[in-house]
Design a protein around this motif. Structure first.
Motif, short mmCIF file in Angstrom:
data_model
loop_
_atom_site.label_atom_id
_atom_site.label_comp_id
_atom_site.label_asym_id
_atom_site.label_seq_id
_atom_site.Cartn_x
_atom_site.Cartn_y
_atom_site.Cartn_z
N LYS A 201 2.23 2.19 -3.30
CA LYS A 201 0.83 2.50 -4.55
C LYS A 201 0.31 4.24 -4.17
N GLU A 202 0.91 4.27 -3.11
CA GLU A 202 0.69 5.24 -2.57
C GLU A 202 1.97 6.53 -3.23
N ARG B 263 3.25 7.79 -8.66
CA ARG B 263 2.81 9.36 -9.21
C ARG B 263 2.11 9.12 -10.37
N GLU C 156 1.20 -1.43 0.16
CA GLU C 156 -0.31 0.01 0.25
C GLU C 156 0.99 1.23 0.09
N ARG C 157 1.56 0.86 0.41
CA ARG C 157 3.05 2.42 1.41
C ARG C 157 3.44 2.81 -0.65
#
Ligand code: NAD
Length: 478
Positions: free
Chosen positions: A100-101, A104, A97-98
């Motif tokens: 993915k964040e 850009r 998840e990290r």
């Protein structure tokens, strides 16, 4: 030429390959001004590191693997600022998840799989499950691409579940070498060579990749592979293809790879008598292969020489001699194309041997030399000698720019540009395994023992015979 802005994720960013090749290479591109300001490099690996800790590791890698004169303090600081680290578990849920964040929108996304091939499927799956990879993302995978046809197919299938062929970049760093690309330029941008590039005028071709190092340190890994899998199936095969392929209709990734594939498919099965396997013995105070491999009964080859035939019009009757090995006399990779004798000799030359050889040298000192016959200078009458027309790339390139990217740098930039010409296509890799598999199976079924050779020599005796019995000889390894 600058490339588009990118986010490059290096899975295995703390590993040996990332430290030795990928990150130092990226730093050098940054130094050369090829990496756009906003581009970022994200390390994703198993260790629990902070950004600062990873940056310190990368600084260490630059200090170790980039030549001193290229180590510029300000540039290194600027480069390190572009690095971020994410602890990730390829087989679990941590980190995804990290990651993915961090990605850009509207920039090129590239994912370098610098991890064991057993993790490729897990990573591909998670990239797509978490929506991290999009339709424009690229993935880069390292060798070994399988250990036989079955495993290579399985790998291709796993990747194909989540990525199209146009998104998959299978690296063979030999293809990133300046000389290898120049080989295509020489063949297809000059009228001089192509008319002679066939059985009518070429006597034989030799391809040599000789190393001085042994398998020290990676013996246990290498012992499951051997020279055939580790070098011939990929690097030597790629070089063979570039020499033997037909002119592609355009310098376009699929046009080039279609022609290479045709060569691999035209390779004849190799007869047992046309293969020599070797294993280096102990010598010079160093242990022999078996000791390095931690397996005294090992039958894995650290050397192989083969005589290969291509079954098509162009190459009818022209042998290609391939050899590669470890702990040999010198570190040298070269291709030598030996042309036939002129049809009629007008000179009463004592040697009577008028040989043109085009030598394409990949390492060290990349360059090409065309050996031609001339008259020996002086009053001695019409005596002939062989001299090289030299093209050393180091000299030629020094005039253009100092900053010639090495193979890894060039290939990574090609990934960002989206140019697959210098990467292996899935069907090429499979065809190469389909050709090597029966050779390896033959050894296994006959329980063949490799012949021992002295370290620092040019390989086993039988390899010399492989050429002698055809009335030819290997070029000296130097
Ligand atoms: P390595 O063992 O040094 O590094 C492996 C990396 O993978 C580490 O960063 C580790 O943290 C990471 N990793 C391992 N398990 C993980 C997991 N479950 N989740 C997330 N990350 C994990 O290996 P290497 O020598 O750098 O080789 C990497 C790949 O490159 C291999 O496929 C190898 O065959 C290939 N390769 C290496 C070299 C070389 O010179 N080292 C040369 C050619 C090809």
């Amino acid at each position: 030429i600058p490339v588009d802005v990118f986010d490059l994720v290096i899975f295995g960013g703390t590993g040996d390959l990332a430290r030795r090749k990928v990150l130092p290479g990226l730093y050098r591109r940054f130094l050369a001004g090829q990496m756009p300001e906003d581009s970022r490099i994200i390390g994703a690996a198993r260790g629990e590191l902070t950004d600062a800790e990873w940056r310190a590791q990368v600084a260490g890698a630059i200090a170790e693997f980039v030549p001193k004169e290229k180590q510029d303090k300000t540039a290194i600081a600027g480069f390190l600022e572009r690095l971020t680290y994410v602890p990730i578990d390829a087989r679990g849920t941590t980190g995804w998840e990290r990651l993915k964040e961090l990605m850009r929108e509207n920039v090129v996304r590239a994912f370098y799989f610098s991890v064991a091939p057993g993790l490729f499927g897990d990573i591909a799956q998670r990239l797509s499950d978490h929506g991290i990879a999009d339709a424009w993302s690229r993935i880069v995978v390292e060798k070994p691409f399988g250990r036989d046809l079955t495993s290579a197919r399985a790998l291709n299938e796993v990747l194909a579940r989540h990525f199209t062929e146009a998104q998959i970049y299978r690296i063979d760093h030999y293809l990133g070498k300046e000389t290898v690309q120049n080989l295509m330029a020489v063949r297809f941008a000059n009228i001089l060579f192509e008319p002679l590039w066939k059985a009518e005028y070429i006597d034989h071709v030799q391809i040599t990749v000789a190393e001085t190092v042994g398998v020290d340190g990676r013996g246990a890994y290498y012992d499951k592979s051997g020279a055939m899998r580790d070098m011939v199936q990929n690097h030597l095969m790629q070089l063979l293809c570039l020499i033997a392929m037909e002119p592609p209709w355009h310098f376009d990734p699929d046009a080039v790879r279609d022609e290479k594939l045709k060569v691999i498919r035209a390779l004849k099965p190799v007869l047992a008598q046309d293969i020599v396997r070797g294993q280096y013995a102990a010598g010079g105070g160093e242990p022999g292969y078996a000791e390095h491999a931690e397996n005294s009964a090992s039958r894995t080859e650290s050397y192989v020489a083969l005589k290969v035939a291509i079954s098509n019009w162009r190459w009818q009757g022209v042998p290609f001699y391939l050899r590669t090995g470890k702990r040999l006399r010198a570190r040298a990779s070269e291709i030598a194309v030996t042309f036939k004798q002129p049809p009629h000799a007008i000179f009463d030359d004592a040697k009577g041997w008028h040989e043109n050889v085009l030598v394409i040298r990949l390492q060290p000192d990349e360059g090409m030399h065309l050996w031609v016959m001339i008259k020996e200078p002086g009053p001695g009458g019409m005596r002939l000698m062989q001299v090289p027309l030299d093209m050393s790339f180091a000299d030629a390139l020094a005039e253009v720019s100092e900053d010639v990217p090495d193979a890894y740098e060039r290939l990574i930039m090609d990934v960002i540009r989206g140019n697959q010409t210098l990467f292996m296509r899935g069907d090429e890799v499979e065809a190469a395994w389909a050709w090597t598999d029966p050779i390896i199976e033959g050894w296994e079924s006959r329980d063949d023992r490799p012949q021992l050779y002295d370290p620092g020599s040019s390989g086993p005796e039988d390899a010399l015979m492989l050429m002698h019995r055809d009335g030819r000889r290997w070029r000296e390894i130097r």
